[in-house]
Design a protein around this motif. Structure first.
Motif, PDB file in Angstrom:
ATOM      1  N   ARG A 143      -1.944   0.418   4.669  1.00 31.11           N
ATOM      2  CA  ARG A 143      -2.890   0.075   3.459  1.00 31.11           C
ATOM      3  C   ARG A 143      -2.273  -0.986   2.338  1.00 31.11           C
ATOM      4  N   ASP A 151       5.302  10.176   1.405  1.00 30.33           N
ATOM      5  CA  ASP A 151       3.704   9.904   1.545  1.00 30.33           C
ATOM      6  C   ASP A 151       3.525   9.223   2.768  1.00 30.33           C
ATOM      7  N   THR A 176      -1.482  11.021  -2.079  1.00 27.25           N
ATOM      8  CA  THR A 176      -0.565  10.114  -2.998  1.00 27.25           C
ATOM      9  C   THR A 176      -0.454  10.660  -4.477  1.00 27.25           C
TER      10      THR A 176
HETATM   11 MG   LIG Z   1      -2.082   7.465  -0.158  1.00 22.68          MG
END
Ligand SMILES: [Mg+2]
Ligand SMILES: Nc1nc2c(ncn2[C@@H]2O[C@H](COP(=O)(O)OP(=O)(O)OP(=O)(O)O)[C@@H](O)[C@H]2O)c(=O)[nH]1
Length: 379
Positions: free
Chosen positions: A223, A266, A196
């Protein structure tokens, strides 16, 4: 200081002759195996070049041959008795002896690995430097041969730079991406490597320096906080942001972002051993046309971990690579070995946590010079 050569049928026999002639403080300069042709086939043996302790004292009188012992044990015993070995007079002697012992230790390690001393042209200092950076033995041997070929055309001060250029030549690097030919870039890699952050750095550079229109999309819906993290970067760059839960949705989002020059996608960190998650990424690659894939690999891992990452992620169509956390790398030689072995299409390296500054296009010479930085050589 006396320097002599000793031979024996075994390494132990040759080392015993050294000890009998030059005493317990003898320094091993070089060892090599010998093969001499004879009527009944070739005979093998060993040669050890050794010197007396470096205080110019005459060689001690030969002692009666002690019972044969394992030569490695003898040397280990000496390494464990540094105080007795040299009769230390002051701190300088101490340092000198420390260096000599370190050299013997390295000799011992090479011998126990069955390797010949590769230092003929490199010399002790450069060999130490390359070994401290964990450059693979075959590359150390190649460096040695390269120096040998160069011969005395090189001045002593040019040897490091010559080797850096030699290593750079052997490090495959793709360099900066042509962003006109890379519209949709998905970044994959293990958890926490800096995917990221790397996207934020690359996108930041494109927006702020190259004035391109960029969008950020995430398919990381695993996440907690993952999409918030990317969204925060998108807001800072004033760039469009979206979350895609499926390949079909990603296709739709990319179509809607047709006026952007570049879109970064991402992904959630994948444990390279988690086949189900990798399968899911393969689904995105198959179903979204024109998607290019960049592998984010950490510069901090060991050889086998690096190999595992490359091997597992190579089931995806990897066209680009970014090496993250170069600032935390402690073994530049090991890294060069990994890059050469796996031939990653390396475009960029990241060198810190600061967005967007801490990254740049990968440069093989810069990577190779890291092997010779004082911190590396002192390791
Ligand atoms: Mg990440
Ligand atoms: N020292 C250093 N830290 C970095 C670098 N790049 C990223 N980091 C740090 O590494 C940590 C993880 O970065 P992320 O970008 O969240 O990693 P990720 O791969 O997206 O992580 P997941 O999405 O959880 O798999 C953060 O603390 C970053 O600041 C770098 O080049 N050097």
């Amino acid at each position: 200081m006396i320097v002599r050569s000793y031979t024996g049928r075994t390494m132990g026999e040759a080392l015993e002759k050294v000890r009998n002639d030059l005493g317990d403080n003898a320094l091993i300069i070089e060892t090599r195996s010998l093969r001499t042709p004879g009527l009944l086939g070739s005979r093998s043996g060993y040669e050890v070049v050794a010197s007396s302790a470096p205080d110019d004292s005459p060689a001690p009188a030969p002692k009666p041959a002690p019972a044969a012992t394992d030569w490695r044990q003898d040397l280990i015993g000496e390494l464990r008795r540094p105080g007795q070995a040299a009769g230390l007079q002051n701190a300088q002697d101490d340092r000198h002896l420390g260096d000599e012992l370190a050299a013997i230790r390295r000799q011992l390690a090479r011998l126990s690995l069955g390797q010949h001393t590769p230092t003929a042209s490199l010399g002790e200092e450069l060999t130490t430097c390359l070994e401290a950076g964990d450059l693979p033995p075959e590359l150390i041997a190649e460096c040695d041969q390269a120096l040998q070929r160069a011969g005395d055309r090189l001045k002593p001060g040019q040897r490091q730079e010559f080797l850096a250029r030699f290593l750079a030549h052997n490090t495959p690097v793709a360099g900066a991406i042509d962003w006109n030919g890379c519209r949709h870039l998905m970044v994959v890699g293990p958890t926490g490597v800096g995917k990221t952050t790397s996207i934020a750095k690359l996108a930041g550079d494109l927006v702020l320096r190259q004035r391109r229109r960029v969008a950020l999309v995430t398919i990381d819906t695993y996440r907690v906080g993952a999409s918030d993290q990317l969204q925060a970067y998108a807001e800072l760059l004033d760039a469009p942001f979206a979350v895609a839960h499926t390949p079909a949705k990603l296709k739709e989002i990319l179509a809607s972002l047709h006026d952007c020059d570049n879109v970064f996608i991402d992904t959630a960190g994948r444990n390279p051993r988690d086949e189900a998650r990798l399968q899911e990424l393969r689904g995105y690659c198959r179903q979204v046309p024109g998607l290019q894939v960049m592998l984010a690999a950490p510069a901090t891992c060991g050889r086998s971990e690096f190999a595992g990452i490359v091997e597992r992620f190579s089931t995806l169509p990897i066209e680009h690579a970014i090496l993250t956390k170069l600032d935390e790398n402690l073994a530049a030689g090991r890294l060069l070995g990994c890059l050469r072995r796996h031939r990653l299409p390396l475009n960029y390296v990241t060198t810190g946590q600061e967005v967007p500054h801490d990254f740049h296009a990968a440069d093989p010479l810069e990577l190779a010079r890291m092997v010779f930085t004082p911190e590396m050589c002192a390791a």
